[in-house]
Design an enzyme around this catalytic site. Structure first.
Site, short mmCIF file in Angstrom:
data_model
loop_
_atom_site.label_atom_id
_atom_site.label_comp_id
_atom_site.label_asym_id
_atom_site.label_seq_id
_atom_site.Cartn_x
_atom_site.Cartn_y
_atom_site.Cartn_z
N LYS A 1 7.65 58.35 72.75
CA LYS A 1 7.40 57.73 74.06
C LYS A 1 7.08 58.82 75.09
CE LYS A 1 10.19 53.90 72.55
NZ LYS A 1 11.11 52.83 72.85
N GLU B 1 9.22 44.87 66.17
CA GLU B 1 10.18 45.43 67.11
C GLU B 1 10.65 44.34 68.08
OE1 GLU B 1 9.63 50.01 67.47
OE2 GLU B 1 8.43 49.04 69.01
N SER C 1 16.43 50.40 68.01
CA SER C 1 17.76 51.00 67.86
C SER C 1 18.10 51.41 66.43
CB SER C 1 18.84 50.06 68.42
OG SER C 1 18.64 49.88 69.81
N GLY D 1 14.51 56.50 70.35
CA GLY D 1 15.58 57.42 70.78
C GLY D 1 16.09 58.35 69.70
P1 13P Z 1 14.54 52.81 70.06
O1 13P Z 1 14.62 53.34 68.65
O2 13P Z 1 14.85 53.83 71.10
O3 13P Z 1 15.27 51.52 70.22
O4 13P Z 1 12.98 52.46 70.29
C1 13P Z 1 12.32 51.69 69.37
C2 13P Z 1 10.88 51.73 69.68
O5 13P Z 1 10.44 51.17 70.65
C3 13P Z 1 10.02 52.50 68.78
O6 13P Z 1 8.68 52.26 69.03
#
Ligand code: 13P
Length: 244
Positions: free
Chosen positions: A10, A160, A206, A228
């Site tokens: 991100k 997701e 997550s 994350g």
């Molecule tokens: P997280 O793993 O931080 O929840 O994010 C998931 C995500 O949006 C991956 O593209």
């Protein structure tokens, strides 16, 4: 099927930080296919570092036009990547991306020999209203419109659920499996059951070293799209080890 682990950084990491991470990541042994998706600004430097490494490079977005007066946009040809994440819920939510635009991007990626990682997923409100499958089915139908049957072998789908992204609240392995099996059935109607078995469907939301194993035990889960927990090498490497 070989598992796929995609790190979506991100809007995190400068080019220098991305390079430090990738230099160390290259030393991590993996039986899974690894794809790293840094910010646009770090793509070139990371691609030089990766060279002929088995680790593949992905972008987090792109525009569908090849060139022209689109200030601030980045075209498929400029990326120099193997994969591109398209239709992430953060782009749908904060940048108002529609299924129609995402469909144009999917087709542009394929045309430019970039493999799209198409994200789909419902909100908590939609899940509570028992509309999750309807929402995901509609996203698939619209985002994959006019994609040719023989192009599906180059497409990856990432489920997701929005309520599981960055919240620490993962879908249970069973909830994810149910939706993955649904996604495969929707795609099987387009390309047939046999070909649909080869479709890679990743789970995202997550995912961390504690839950990745149980998620990967599910039949229709072929990998993970990780936010994350992909930012720290220790946790990312741990997840890679766990699926080897
Ligand atoms: P997280 O793993 O931080 O929840 O994010 C998931 C995500 O949006 C991956 O593209």
């Amino acid at each position: 099927m070989k598992k796929m682990i995609v790190g979506n950084w991100k809007m995190n990491k400068t080019t220098a930080e991305a390079m430090v991470f990738v230099k160390r990541l290259k030393k991590v042994k993996s039986k899974a296919d690894i794809v790293m998706c840094p910010a646009f600004t770090a793509l070139y430097a990371v691609s030089k570092l990766l060279g002929k490494s088995k680790i593949k490079l992905g972008a987090q977005n792109m525009f569908y036009e090849e060139k022209g007066p689109y200030t601030g946009e980045v075209s498929p040809k400029m990326l120099g990547v193997d994969y591109v994440i398209l239709g992430h819920s953060e782009r749908r939510e904060y940048f108002n991306e529609t299924n129609e635009e995402i469909n144009k991007k999917v087709k542009a990626a394929l045309k430019n020999k970039i493999k799209p990682i198409l994200c789909v997923g419902e909100s908590l409100k939609q899940r509570k209203a028992k509309k999750a499958k309807q929402v995901v089915g509609n996203q698939l139908k619209k985002c994959l419109k006019e994609v040719k049957k023989n192009e599906f072998s180059r497409i990856i789908i990432a489920y997701e659920p929005i309520w599981a992204i960055g919240t620490g609240k993962t879908a249970t392995a069973e909830q994810a499996q149910e939706m993955h099996s649904f996604i495969r059935s929707v795609v099987s109607k387009i390309i047939g059951v046999k070909s649909s078995k080869k479709l890679k469907i990743l789970y995202g939301g997550s995912v961390n070293p504690k839950n990745i194993k149980s998620i990967f035990e599910m039949k229709d889960i072929d990998g993970a799209l990780i936010g994350g927990a992909s930012l720290k090498l220790t946790s990312f490497a741990r997840m890679i080890h766990l699926c080897s």
